[in-house]
Motif scaffolding. Structure first.
Motif, short mmCIF file in Angstrom:
data_model
loop_
_atom_site.label_atom_id
_atom_site.label_comp_id
_atom_site.label_asym_id
_atom_site.label_seq_id
_atom_site.Cartn_x
_atom_site.Cartn_y
_atom_site.Cartn_z
N LEU B 234 0.86 -1.17 0.00
CA LEU B 234 0.00 0.00 0.00
C LEU B 234 0.90 1.22 0.00
CD1 LEU B 234 -2.87 1.30 0.36
CD2 LEU B 234 -2.38 1.31 2.81
N ASN B 244 -8.53 10.14 9.91
CA ASN B 244 -9.29 8.89 9.93
C ASN B 244 -9.10 8.07 8.67
OD1 ASN B 244 -10.32 9.40 12.41
ND2 ASN B 244 -12.23 10.29 11.68
N SER B 245 -9.06 8.75 7.51
CA SER B 245 -8.97 7.99 6.26
C SER B 245 -7.60 7.31 6.14
CB SER B 245 -9.25 8.87 5.04
OG SER B 245 -8.33 9.91 4.94
N GLN B 247 -5.72 6.28 8.74
CA GLN B 247 -5.76 5.16 9.68
C GLN B 247 -6.59 4.01 9.11
OE1 GLN B 247 -3.98 4.98 12.26
NE2 GLN B 247 -3.68 6.96 13.22
N ALA B 248 -7.71 4.38 8.48
CA ALA B 248 -8.60 3.34 7.95
C ALA B 248 -7.91 2.57 6.81
CB ALA B 248 -9.90 3.97 7.45
N LYS B 249 -7.16 3.29 5.99
CA LYS B 249 -6.46 2.62 4.90
C LYS B 249 -5.47 1.59 5.45
CE LYS B 249 -5.63 6.41 2.23
NZ LYS B 249 -5.11 7.23 1.14
N GLN B 251 -5.49 0.12 8.45
CA GLN B 251 -6.20 -0.99 9.10
C GLN B 251 -6.81 -1.94 8.07
OE1 GLN B 251 -8.99 1.16 11.51
NE2 GLN B 251 -7.38 1.98 12.85
N ALA B 252 -7.45 -1.37 7.05
CA ALA B 252 -8.08 -2.21 6.03
C ALA B 252 -7.03 -3.00 5.27
CB ALA B 252 -8.90 -1.35 5.08
N PHE B 253 -5.93 -2.34 4.92
CA PHE B 253 -4.88 -3.04 4.18
C PHE B 253 -4.33 -4.22 4.99
CE2 PHE B 253 -0.26 -3.54 3.52
CZ PHE B 253 -0.29 -4.07 2.23
N GLU B 255 -5.74 -5.81 7.53
CA GLU B 255 -6.76 -6.84 7.75
C GLU B 255 -7.01 -7.64 6.48
OE1 GLU B 255 -10.37 -5.51 9.62
OE2 GLU B 255 -11.44 -7.31 8.99
N LEU B 256 -7.16 -6.95 5.35
CA LEU B 256 -7.46 -7.64 4.09
C LEU B 256 -6.25 -8.42 3.57
CD1 LEU B 256 -9.49 -4.73 2.47
CD2 LEU B 256 -10.41 -6.90 3.31
#
Lengths: 204, 264
Positions: B234, B244-245, B247-249, B251-253, B255-256
């Protein structure tokens, strides 16, 4: 539980019962109203995994206040993006303009010209300038919507084929303005992701 | 060890005993050796040290500019320092070179510029240790001030990678597991060879890796390029804070990509 009770439905925020907490949630206000929060990108990606059979695809979510995408290669996450700043308020602004100018988006053709729009709020000045210069209100708004669609498309990496998620799937002008093959999946893709997530949690 | 030029040696030798010194980037090892002899109190100006509004820097720098260097300037404007030792060589960046000129013209204290070409490898045990990433990065940035090798913690099997520079906002690192290995310029920092491009280019293709650079930094090009070559990556940039965006990227990266957030 009846089928009607499990079908997704939309409720206005102001109609939500006070102090209601749900088991699992996502979205920009989700953390305030749920016991377990799932990040929006994760929910989008999981929803895409459930709904899309391709191994290679781009899924773009255009909501009221941000845009985000996931790109899969060989069935695995390859790229993602979330634009809550420059992509802010795109869907919100389109809806606002529709109400303000009393425009039915289903009747508008995709215009030949467009505006270079990188932000829903900042892009509105183009509309006022175009109207001042003789364009009809409908034509000016259509150029604005096309500009937003092209910006979102570029943000997702300009793929030849793109799956769409979010409220803007219901706006034919927006969908038809994207210069690629588009496959709208509707506004409940993230909800599908949440459903899968909840099932996984149950199984664990 | 590459030697400081005689003028810089003299300038640093002549700093007041026990003086309050700011550093920027990774000045040469010899500079730290002399600073320790002078019992200097060292302040890393790359990190946020004062609670002041970043907008104060727009009188000197464009608003759209590297958040690290804006932080350096903000610290320099508000801290009582006796001198600043600032690396402006290939181990830092051209932006630092130009900001050094601005600081030299603006501040009333000496701004001593160095070009760190040190090439002695001190090793990278911290980068490979099982330590929460934010704490690990703090230890790496602190390690540059010590002219001697630090005790080496045990390395762990990596489950994720972080490539890049220490971010302006360390909360960006909070979502990573403790088993994250560190690559890129941060690894060069621990090795005390900030201009070692070969080491900076190194990454592990077998673990999901976030390639990070500060927004508006020249390293964004390298981060994006290396991310495109890595099979599970990533590319990420962030400006002053990790919102937030961002951090979310992350976390999602993670996790996925199947990364367990539990420590090993």
């Amino acid at each position: 539980m009846s089928l009607a009770e499990t079908e997704p439905r939309i409720m206005a925020s102001k109609e939500r019962p006070a102090h209601q907490q749900v088991d699992i949630g996502t979205g920009h206000n989700g953390k305030r109203y749920c016991h377990h929060y799932v990040n929006e990108l994760t929910a989008l990606a999981r929803g895409g995994e459930a709904l899309i059979t391709d191994k290679n695809y781009v899924l773009l979510d255009c909501g009221s206040r941000d845009i985000k995408f996931v790109r899969y290669e060989n069935g695995k996450i390859a790229d993602m993006g979330w634009n809550a700043e420059c992509g802010a308020s795109m869907g919100f602004t389109i809806e606002l303009l529709g109400h303000y100018y009393d425009i039915d988006y289903s009747t508008l053709a995709v215009p030949h010209r467009t505006f270079n729009v990188i932000c829903g709020v900042l892009g509105m000045s183009h509309i006022f300038d175009a109207i001042t210069n003789g364009a009809s209100e409908a034509e000016a708004v259509a150029r604005f919507v096309k500009g937003i669609a092209i910006n979102a498309f570029r943000f997702a990496g300009s793929p030849a084929k793109i799956y769409l998620s979010g409220g803007l799937c219901a706006n034919p002008l927006f969908v038809n303005s994207i210069p690629a093959e588009t496959i709208p999946l509707g506004r409940f893709v993230l909800l599908k992701g949440l459903e899968l997530y909840a099932l996984q949690q149950d199984n664990q | 060890m590459a030697l400081l030029n005689k003028n810089n040696q003299k300038l640093i030798h002549n700093l007041p005993l026990g003086g309050n010194i700011g550093i920027v980037g990774v000045p040469p090892l010899q500079a730290f050796t002399i600073l320790h002899e002078r019992q200097a109190i060292i302040n890393d100006l790359d990190e946020p040290l004062v609670h002041k509004n970043m907008e104060e820097t727009i009188g000197y720098l464009p608003r759209v500019y590297c958040a690290i260097l804006r932080t350096v300037l903000l610290n320099s404007l508000h801290m009582k320092l006796d001198a600043i030792v600032m690396d402006v060589g290939p181990g830092k960046c051209d932006c630092a070179l130009h900001v050094a000129t601005i600081m030299s013209d603006t501040l009333s204290i000496p701004v001593i510029t160095t070009r760190n070409m040190d090439d002695e490898n001190f090793g990278t045990p911290l980068c490979r240790a099982e330590i929460p990433l934010s704490k690990k990065m703090s230890q790496i940035t602190a390690s540059i001030q010590d002219p001697t090798p630090a005790p080496a913690p045990t390395s762990c099997q990596p489950t994720a990678g972080f490539w890049g520079v220490p971010p302006r906002d360390f909360s960006l690192l909070d979502s990573f597991p403790a088993t994250t290995h560190v690559y890129g310029w941060a690894r060069c920092m621990e090795n005390k060879t900030p201009a070692n491009l070969a080491l900076e280019l190194h990454y592990n293709p077998t673990i999901p890796t976030v390639f990070f650079a500060q927004a508006f930094c020249a390293k964004t090009a390298l981060a994006k390029h290396l991310a495109s070559r890595h099979p599970r990556s990533l590319f990420l940039d962030a400006d002053v804070t990790a919102g937030n965006s961002v951090q979310a990227k992350i976390q999602a990266f993670l996790e996925l990509s199947g990364v367990s957030l539990d420590p090993c």
